[in-house]
Design a protein around this motif. Structure first.
Motif, PDB file in Angstrom:
ATOM      1  N   ASP A   1       0.844  -1.023  -0.002  1.00 55.21           N
ATOM      2  CA  ASP A   1      -0.077   0.004  -0.003  1.00 55.21           C
ATOM      3  C   ASP A   1       0.877   1.276   0.187  1.00 55.21           C
ATOM      4  O   ASP A   1       1.805   1.240   0.629  1.00 55.21           O
ATOM      5  N   LEU A   2       0.567   2.229  -0.978  1.00 53.26           N
ATOM      6  CA  LEU A   2       1.392   3.397  -0.871  1.00 53.26           C
ATOM      7  C   LEU A   2       1.548   4.152   0.665  1.00 53.26           C
ATOM      8  O   LEU A   2       2.415   4.967   0.600  1.00 53.26           O
ATOM      9  N   THR A   3       0.375   3.982   1.425  1.00 58.04           N
ATOM     10  CA  THR A   3       0.781   4.697   2.731  1.00 58.04           C
ATOM     11  C   THR A   3       1.829   4.136   3.573  1.00 58.04           C
ATOM     12  O   THR A   3       2.368   4.914   4.400  1.00 58.04           O
ATOM     13  N   TRP A   4       2.248   2.789   3.110  1.00 56.48           N
ATOM     14  CA  TRP A   4       3.282   2.259   3.652  1.00 56.48           C
ATOM     15  C   TRP A   4       4.494   2.729   3.078  1.00 56.48           C
ATOM     16  O   TRP A   4       5.551   3.245   3.565  1.00 56.48           O
ATOM     17  N   THR A   5       4.517   3.131   1.687  1.00 57.83           N
ATOM     18  CA  THR A   5       5.774   3.562   1.124  1.00 57.83           C
ATOM     19  C   THR A   5       6.044   5.138   1.327  1.00 57.83           C
ATOM     20  O   THR A   5       7.145   5.420   1.437  1.00 57.83           O
ATOM     21  N   VAL A   6       5.052   5.636   1.757  1.00 60.88           N
ATOM     22  CA  VAL A   6       5.041   7.321   2.234  1.00 60.88           C
ATOM     23  C   VAL A   6       6.137   7.300   3.351  1.00 60.88           C
ATOM     24  O   VAL A   6       6.769   8.325   3.486  1.00 60.88           O
ATOM     25  N   ILE A   7       6.198   6.157   4.226  1.00 61.36           N
ATOM     26  CA  ILE A   7       6.778   6.361   5.572  1.00 61.36           C
ATOM     27  C   ILE A   7       8.304   5.947   5.400  1.00 61.36           C
ATOM     28  O   ILE A   7       8.948   5.893   6.269  1.00 61.36           O
ATOM     29  N   THR A   8       8.821   5.811   3.997  1.00 66.09           N
ATOM     30  CA  THR A   8       9.956   5.268   3.993  1.00 66.09           C
ATOM     31  C   THR A   8      11.245   6.141   4.616  1.00 66.09           C
ATOM     32  O   THR A   8      12.115   5.776   5.312  1.00 66.09           O
ATOM     33  N   PRO A   9      10.999   7.738   4.509  1.00 68.77           N
ATOM     34  CA  PRO A   9      11.777   8.375   5.141  1.00 68.77           C
ATOM     35  C   PRO A   9      12.016   8.585   6.653  1.00 68.77           C
ATOM     36  O   PRO A   9      12.936   8.421   7.453  1.00 68.77           O
ATOM     37  N   TRP A  10      10.683   8.232   7.150  1.00 69.84           N
ATOM     38  CA  TRP A  10      10.576   7.995   8.517  1.00 69.84           C
ATOM     39  C   TRP A  10      11.306   6.897   9.134  1.00 69.84           C
ATOM     40  O   TRP A  10      12.053   6.764  10.042  1.00 69.84           O
ATOM     41  N   ARG A  11      11.286   5.774   8.259  1.00 68.83           N
ATOM     42  CA  ARG A  11      11.980   4.423   8.805  1.00 68.83           C
ATOM     43  C   ARG A  11      13.410   4.535   8.568  1.00 68.83           C
ATOM     44  O   ARG A  11      14.124   4.078   9.565  1.00 68.83           O
ATOM     45  N   ALA A  12      13.872   5.381   7.674  1.00 65.51           N
ATOM     46  CA  ALA A  12      15.274   5.444   7.501  1.00 65.51           C
ATOM     47  C   ALA A  12      15.928   6.474   8.552  1.00 65.51           C
ATOM     48  O   ALA A  12      17.094   5.983   9.221  1.00 65.51           O
TER      49      ALA A  12
END
Length: 324
Positions: free
Chosen positions: A169-180
């Motif tokens: 889901d793109l709502t997961w992809t949106v948080i990649t910068p947060w995870r990094a």
């Protein structure tokens, strides 16, 4: 561009072959086929997003627009183009009228790029059960975007109920910068985290998935506490030696605060749908971290072990309306 009115799937295949001969399309250079399910009103948004993603991933785009499923006579209109509105890609826009829209795979299957993975992206409202849409059954990857649904939080829970490896889901992809950024926060600590809190909108799917990801990685229950803003505002990390790290989003800047150190500031831009889609298309295997995060936030622990292959479930809206 070739425009075909009241046409057939065979005619569309021939038109694509003719456009490729004149436009110089090279099938062997295509990395994937992207099937986009959208509404007519979303055409401009999808074109903008796909053109950004296509600049990074050579692809064939099949845009499926289902119109007037109750029309008495099925009809297919198509636009075939090499380059143009969808960027440097081979694109086919398929407008399906009547019950043809229930059998969209009969037109799209012959148009798939040979020997290339298939990704289906629902830009418009996500189906409750992906197996009821044949465009999701034959895809290797399936991309949804629950933030566009009427009740995003409920839709996120449904994505767990309906999950199969290959879904994302793109709502997961949106948080990649947060995870990094959060991963980097652990570089300078020497004790395990004892508690973590995500602050933001408690019903925002991205905030929930970030909390689920942290829970699955750290083995802790990570809540989402209400705070100002529509999305994620900050994350507090508490470690065993009473050391606390706070990351907060401040007007497109990510600020990391640590005791005894100057704040670390990094750009944190608001990414477009095209940028997020381009990131998601970089991987065509099952996204296990997403499955673990989704499972943690919804209480489903078996997501990664489910079968990856779906069987089509026939769903006729006309019969459903009669039963109702």
């Amino acid at each position: 561009m070739t425009t075909l009115w009241d046409t057939t799937g065979t005619a569309v295949v021939k038109a694509l072959a003719a456009e490729r001969r004149t436009g110089g399309g090279v099938t062997s250079g295509l990395a994937l086929t992207l099937v986009v399910v959208l509404d007519e009103k979303d055409t401009a948004d999808v074109e903008a997003a796909v053109s950004i993603a296509a600049a990074r991933h050579p692809m064939r785009v099949l845009a499926v627009i289902r119109r007037q499923l109750d029309a008495p006579v099925p009809r297919l209109d198509a636009e075939v183009e090499i380059g143009g509105r969808y960027g440097p890609v081979e694109s086919v826009v398929l407008r399906m009228y009547g019950r043809l829209g229930l059998h969209a795979e009969s037109v799209t299957l012959p148009l798939l790029a040979p020997d290339a993975p298939v990704v289906t992206w629902w830009y418009s409202e996500t189906p409750q059960v992906i197996a009821q849409d044949p465009l999701g059954v034959f895809a290797d990857r399936r991309i949804t975007n629950v933030i566009r649904d009427p009740d995003p939080a409920a839709s996120l829970r449904q994505r767990a109920v309906d999950y199969a490896p290959g879904d994302t889901d793109l709502t997961w992809t949106v948080i990649t910068p947060w995870r990094a950024a959060l991963a980097s926060a652990f570089d300078t600590v020497h004790t395990p985290a004892v508690s973590v809190v995500v602050k933001g909108n408690p019903v925002d799917p991205s905030a929930q998935l970030l909390a689920g990801w942290l829970s699955s990685r750290l083995g802790l229950y990570v809540p989402v506490e209400a705070a100002e803003g529509k999305y994620i505002s900050s994350v507090d990390l508490h470690f065993g030696d009473e050391y606390t790290v706070t990351l907060r989003n401040d007007n497109y800047k990510l600020i990391m605060s640590r005791p005894g150190q100057m704040d670390s500031i990094a750009p944190f831009p608001n990414r477009s749908t095209g940028d997020v889609l381009a990131e998601e298309l970089r991987r065509l295997d099952a996204d296990q971290p997403y499955a673990q995060a989704l499972g943690a936030v919804t209480g489903h622990s078996d997501l990664s072990s489910r079968p990856a292959v779906r069987t089509h479930i026939w769903n006729d809206p006309a019969l459903a309306a009669q039963e109702a």
